[in-house]
Design a protein around this motif. Structure first.
Motif, PDB file in Angstrom:
ATOM      1  N   GLN A 283       0.834  -1.200   0.000  1.00 46.08           N
ATOM      2  CA  GLN A 283       0.000   0.000   0.000  1.00 46.08           C
ATOM      3  C   GLN A 283       0.879   1.265   0.000  1.00 46.08           C
ATOM      4  O   GLN A 283       2.071   1.206   0.292  1.00 46.08           O
ATOM      5  N   ASN A 284       0.263   2.409  -0.308  1.00 48.91           N
ATOM      6  CA  ASN A 284       1.040   3.634  -0.528  1.00 48.91           C
ATOM      7  C   ASN A 284       0.722   4.778   0.427  1.00 48.91           C
ATOM      8  O   ASN A 284       1.270   5.872   0.271  1.00 48.91           O
ATOM      9  N   PHE A 285      -0.131   4.547   1.416  1.00 47.42           N
ATOM     10  CA  PHE A 285      -0.599   5.653   2.250  1.00 47.42           C
ATOM     11  C   PHE A 285       0.055   5.725   3.629  1.00 47.42           C
ATOM     12  O   PHE A 285       0.238   6.813   4.179  1.00 47.42           O
ATOM     13  N   LEU A 286       0.389   4.588   4.201  1.00 47.66           N
ATOM     14  CA  LEU A 286       0.814   4.531   5.596  1.00 47.66           C
ATOM     15  C   LEU A 286       2.269   4.091   5.729  1.00 47.66           C
ATOM     16  O   LEU A 286       2.790   3.352   4.891  1.00 47.66           O
ATOM     17  N   GLU A 287       2.895   4.530   6.827  1.00 47.29           N
ATOM     18  CA  GLU A 287       4.215   4.039   7.212  1.00 47.29           C
ATOM     19  C   GLU A 287       4.131   3.574   8.662  1.00 47.29           C
ATOM     20  O   GLU A 287       3.299   4.053   9.427  1.00 47.29           O
ATOM     21  N   TRP A 288       5.000   2.633   9.038  1.00 44.01           N
ATOM     22  CA  TRP A 288       4.916   2.085  10.390  1.00 44.01           C
ATOM     23  C   TRP A 288       6.290   1.762  10.952  1.00 44.01           C
ATOM     24  O   TRP A 288       7.283   1.697  10.237  1.00 44.01           O
ATOM     25  N   VAL A 289       6.297   1.574  12.266  1.00 46.62           N
ATOM     26  CA  VAL A 289       7.376   0.888  12.955  1.00 46.62           C
ATOM     27  C   VAL A 289       6.840  -0.518  13.192  1.00 46.62           C
ATOM     28  O   VAL A 289       5.884  -0.700  13.953  1.00 46.62           O
ATOM     29  N   GLU A 290       7.415  -1.494  12.530  1.00 46.51           N
ATOM     30  CA  GLU A 290       6.851  -2.837  12.562  1.00 46.51           C
ATOM     31  C   GLU A 290       6.751  -3.360  14.002  1.00 46.51           C
ATOM     32  O   GLU A 290       7.726  -3.327  14.747  1.00 46.51           O
ATOM     33  N   PRO A 291       5.573  -3.837  14.401  1.00 45.68           N
ATOM     34  CA  PRO A 291       5.400  -4.327  15.780  1.00 45.68           C
ATOM     35  C   PRO A 291       6.184  -5.607  16.039  1.00 45.68           C
ATOM     36  O   PRO A 291       6.407  -6.408  15.136  1.00 45.68           O
ATOM     37  N   GLN A 292       6.594  -5.779  17.295  1.00 48.34           N
ATOM     38  CA  GLN A 292       7.382  -6.942  17.703  1.00 48.34           C
ATOM     39  C   GLN A 292       6.586  -7.927  18.552  1.00 48.34           C
ATOM     40  O   GLN A 292       6.930  -9.105  18.624  1.00 48.34           O
ATOM     41  N   ALA A 293       5.557  -7.437  19.225  1.00 50.08           N
ATOM     42  CA  ALA A 293       4.757  -8.288  20.106  1.00 50.08           C
ATOM     43  C   ALA A 293       3.375  -7.667  20.248  1.00 50.08           C
ATOM     44  O   ALA A 293       3.135  -6.539  19.813  1.00 50.08           O
ATOM     45  N   ARG A 300       1.161   5.710  10.693  1.00 47.63           N
ATOM     46  CA  ARG A 300       0.715   7.075  10.437  1.00 47.63           C
ATOM     47  C   ARG A 300       0.720   7.314   8.920  1.00 47.63           C
ATOM     48  O   ARG A 300       1.348   6.569   8.160  1.00 47.63           O
ATOM     49  N   LEU A 301       0.022   8.369   8.517  1.00 45.36           N
ATOM     50  CA  LEU A 301       0.030   8.744   7.113  1.00 45.36           C
ATOM     51  C   LEU A 301       1.430   9.166   6.687  1.00 45.36           C
ATOM     52  O   LEU A 301       2.161   9.811   7.458  1.00 45.36           O
ATOM     53  N   LYS A 302       1.806   8.806   5.482  1.00 49.48           N
ATOM     54  CA  LYS A 302       3.092   9.228   4.965  1.00 49.48           C
ATOM     55  C   LYS A 302       3.105  10.739   4.763  1.00 49.48           C
ATOM     56  O   LYS A 302       2.064  11.372   4.523  1.00 49.48           O
TER      57      LYS A 302
END
Length: 365
Positions: A283-293, A300-302
């Motif tokens: 997808q092209n709208f969101l960015e994340w800090v990949e969850p670990q647990a 959040r929106l890019k």
């Protein structure tokens, strides 16, 4: 608290087809359990919680005793007990935010001075230890964190936790660790309760999230400080005296058979998370800090994407029968959102994410 006012259970589960706002596993049904309460005596239960339940809560520990465990009516009550016991208008606390709403609103209601340290996306939601050190005052009584973290899914490393424990010991205050997601360690080793490491640490957890049993109002406080546990018990007795003996009996069954339930939940979470990662990469709208647990993340929106946030959340709910947790639930901008991937079935997650992407396309200015 907006997170409670706007929660799926208050909106009405029947109005939501794709629930990506939930922060727990799918709710259990009593028919899933081989537990018989027909012959249970409905007496006043042990004020600390029935002994066999406290025993199974701490059974993996080599250092905790049953007296280090106080069973409460959910983790929310546990957090309220901690705040109302330790804090008043003369005290100060440090809160790592986002945090569970009770850990902010209860101290505010007590007129306790609060220093808030916000986790930053740009810093991978890591805790800034130097900022914590600068925030501590002579009257600081409590430092509050959640780990695994809600809503980011961040699992703070042991060096960070050890540093915070040393800081609490050095400054003679307590470190509160909300460990509600501790058993949703679907890709990491299960760590001991942080309260095992020091009398200055208070651990809080429950069966709500990892077991999918929030309707059983069972949580607990763990502390090795005997005086503190005495005061926590006194606070509990003012609120509810004891827990529901029915809830405690069913909770005991769940924890006694934890491998059966946790293994199944981990497998479901892994399956959903693998799909979620594939979707996120495309997808092209969101960015994340990949969850670990845990079973949530906080994308959040890019940058550069202009979204009418209020219209987006309303349209997502009304037109797509889909919900996520908007950022203002966590005192953040609405460009953030909590997405849960443990509660829905894989089919529901797949369609819910498709709805999310379609709605984002329609609401971008």
């Amino acid at each position: 608290m907006p997170i409670e006012i706007e929660s799926p259970e208050e909106q009405g589960y029947n109005s939501i087809k794709y629930n990506l706002a939930e922060s727990s596993m799918r709710d259990l049904n009593l028919t899933d359990l081989q537990v018989d309460v027909k012959h249970l005596v409905l007496f006043y239960g042990e004020h600390r919680g029935i002994a066999k339940l406290r025993e199974v809560i701490k059974e993996d520990s080599k250092s905790l005793t049953v007296d280090d465990v106080l069973v409460t009516s959910g983790a929310a009550m546990a957090l309220f007990i901690v705040s109302s016991t330790l804090l008043n208008h003369n005290d100060h606390m440090v809160v790592i935010r986002p945090n569970y709403a009770t850990s902010l609103e209860a101290p505010r209601a007590l007129n306790c001075e609060i220093s808030i340290i916000d986790l930053k996306f740009e810093n991978n939601f890591d805790i800034d230890i130097d900022e914590v050190k600068r925030a501590i005052k002579p009257n600081t009584r409590l430092i509050s964190i959640t780990s695994p973290h809600n809503p980011t899914g961040k699992l703070f490393n042991q060096q960070t936790i050890k540093t915070l424990i040393a800081l609490a010991e050095e400054r003679d205050c307590f470190l509160l660790v909300d460990e509600t997601y501790r058993e949703l360690n679907f890709q990491t080793e299960l760590m001991p309760y942080e309260a095992e490491h020091s009398e200055k640490v208070i651990s809080v957890a429950s069966i709500s999230k990892a077991y999918g049993a929030p309707g059983l109002r069972i949580g607990w406080i763990i502390s090795r400080d005997k005086k503190l546990m005495h005061d926590f018990l006194a606070a509990k007795e003012l609120i509810c005296l004891c827990n529901s003996v029915i809830d405690e009996e069913i909770a005991f069954y769940l924890l006694q058979n934890k491998q059966q339930f946790i293994s199944k939940n981990h497998q479901h979470t892994k399956t959903n998370f693998n799909y979620f990662k594939q979707w996120f990469a495309a997808q092209n709208f969101l960015e994340w800090v990949e969850p670990q647990a845990g079973v949530v993340c906080f994308p959040r929106l890019k940058a550069g994407i202009d979204l009418n946030a209020d219209k987006f959340y309303e349209t997502l709910y009304k037109d797509y029968s889909t919900v996520v947790g908007p950022g203002h639930w966590f005192e953040r901008d609405k460009v953030y959102m909590r997405i849960g991937f443990g509660y829905p079935t894989l089919d529901e997650l797949t369609q819910g994410l498709a709805n999310l992407e379609a709605c984002l396309k329609n609401c971008v200015k």
